[in-house]
Structures are given as structure tokens and as C-alpha cells.
Design a protein around this motif. Structure first.
Motif, PDB file in Angstrom:
ATOM      1  N   GLU A  53       0.854  -1.178   0.000  1.00 17.94           N
ATOM      2  CA  GLU A  53       0.000   0.000   0.000  1.00 17.94           C
ATOM      3  C   GLU A  53       0.894   1.233   0.000  1.00 17.94           C
ATOM      4  OE1 GLU A  53      -2.495  -0.443   3.521  1.00 17.94           O
ATOM      5  OE2 GLU A  53      -1.267   0.996   4.604  1.00 17.94           O
ATOM      6  N   ASP A  54       0.488   2.218  -0.783  1.00 17.37           N
ATOM      7  CA  ASP A  54       1.196   3.483  -0.902  1.00 17.37           C
ATOM      8  C   ASP A  54       0.180   4.606  -0.746  1.00 17.37           C
ATOM      9  OD1 ASP A  54       4.093   3.047  -1.999  1.00 17.37           O
ATOM     10  OD2 ASP A  54       2.825   1.656  -3.133  1.00 17.37           O
ATOM     11  N   GLY A  55       0.581   5.652  -0.031  1.00 21.75           N
ATOM     12  CA  GLY A  55      -0.334   6.764   0.111  1.00 21.75           C
ATOM     13  C   GLY A  55       0.256   7.890   0.906  1.00 21.75           C
ATOM     14  N   THR A  56      -0.639   8.695   1.456  1.00 22.53           N
ATOM     15  CA  THR A  56      -0.265   9.864   2.233  1.00 22.53           C
ATOM     16  C   THR A  56      -0.764   9.684   3.660  1.00 22.53           C
ATOM     17  OG1 THR A  56      -0.457  11.240   0.266  1.00 22.53           O
ATOM     18  CG2 THR A  56      -0.474  12.372   2.389  1.00 22.53           C
ATOM     19  N   MET A  57       0.144   9.904   4.608  1.00 22.52           N
ATOM     20  CA  MET A  57      -0.201   9.756   6.010  1.00 22.52           C
ATOM     21  C   MET A  57       0.031  11.075   6.735  1.00 22.52           C
ATOM     22  SD  MET A  57       1.077   6.939   8.819  1.00 22.52           S
ATOM     23  CE  MET A  57       2.768   7.462   8.942  1.00 22.52           C
ATOM     24  N   GLU A  58      -0.917  11.388   7.611  1.00 18.95           N
ATOM     25  CA  GLU A  58      -0.766  12.506   8.533  1.00 18.95           C
ATOM     26  C   GLU A  58      -0.889  11.929   9.932  1.00 18.95           C
ATOM     27  OE1 GLU A  58      -3.342  15.772   7.619  1.00 18.95           O
ATOM     28  OE2 GLU A  58      -2.827  15.692   5.487  1.00 18.95           O
TER      29      GLU A  58
END
Length: 148
Positions: A53-58
Motif C-alpha cells: 500500500e502506498d499513500g499519504t499519512m498525517e
């Protein structure tokens, strides 16, 4: 759709791309975060699946790209798969049937308990409840099949 029978062939069900939305909450500090991205379950030569999984994390001070990888291997029951870390260490069993939808993983000194829920042919969710002296987290993920 939820009242339908969960998949009997987990490998076939998972294969392909999914969108991922995750909320993360540290119950100890009250800190909250999110992850939004894409997960790919790709069939591998061992009859299992490679997961990335690839994405944007905050989360806390981090705001940017994030990824994770696992390897899923077949079990004696096609409705479940065993998940491993990329280095081969066992993680947990994944499945949607009542007897297979929950599992746990001990990661010294904390216990990770997961529960999977089949929501239909194109959607499922899972929740990690992490408790112990080092962590008190609730991680809730929802995956929806990408139809491209």
C-alpha cells in the motif's frame, strides 16, 4: 450486500487494486491521524499474494508519503490466508468467516488484535486494536475495489 456470504476464495477476492482510507487514534494522547492511498494485492509465484500500500499519512509530526508491504500465503482453507512481514516473520491470519475474522499478533510488549469485516464483493474493512505498556491505538481501515 453485507448479508451475502463472504468470499470462499480469498486470493481471488483480494487480487487487484483497492483504495484505502484509514483513521488512526492514539487513545493515550488523544492524537489522531489519517492514511489515504492505494493497496495492490498482486498474485505471486508461491500461490499467494504480495501486498503493497502506498499513500499519504498525517500522524503527529509526519505529513507525507507512507507505504507498507506484506506477503500473504495460502492456508488449508481457500477462504483464509496467512500474512507475513516481508522478511518472513509471521504476522496473522486473514479471513472473513466468523471463525477466521479475528486474530492477534504479539509485538513485544504490546498486543495487536485485528478484526476483518466483509462488506460486499467490492469492499471490506478491518480494525486493529493495539494495547500494552507502549501503545494504546485504534486503527480503522476501509478498502474499496478500484474499477479501472
Amino acid at each position: 450486500m453485507k448479508d451475502q456470504e463472504p468470499t470462499q476464495d480469498l486470493r481471488a477476492y483480494l487480487s487487484g487494486a483497492w483504495s484505502v482510507e484509514r483513521t488512526m487514534r492514539d487513545r493515550g494522547s488523544g492524537r489522531a491521524g489519517t492514511f489515504t492511498g492505494v493497496a495492490l494485492y498482486k498474485p505471486n509465484h508461491d500461490g499467494g499474494l504480495d501486498y503493497r500500500e502506498d499513500g499519504t499519512m498525517e500522524w503527529g509530526d509526519h505529513a507525507g508519503s507512507a507505504y507498507r508491504e506484506y506477503v500473504l500465503r495460502p492456508t488449508e482453507d481457500a477462504a483464509a490466508m496467512d500474512m507475513f512481514f516481508p522478511d518472513g516473520r509471521p504476522f496473522h491470519r486473514m479471513g472473513f468467516a466468523a471463525t477466521q475474522s479475528s486474530d492477534q499478533h504479539w509485538c513485544d510488549p504490546d498486543t495487536y488484535v485485528v478484526h476483518y469485516e466483509w462488506l460486499g464483493p467490492d469492499e471490506f474493512s478491518y480494525v486493529w486494536d493495539v494495547r500494552g505498556p507502549a501503545k494504546d491505538l485504534l486503527l480503522e481501515s476501509r478498502l474499496r475495489r478500484n474499477h479501472a
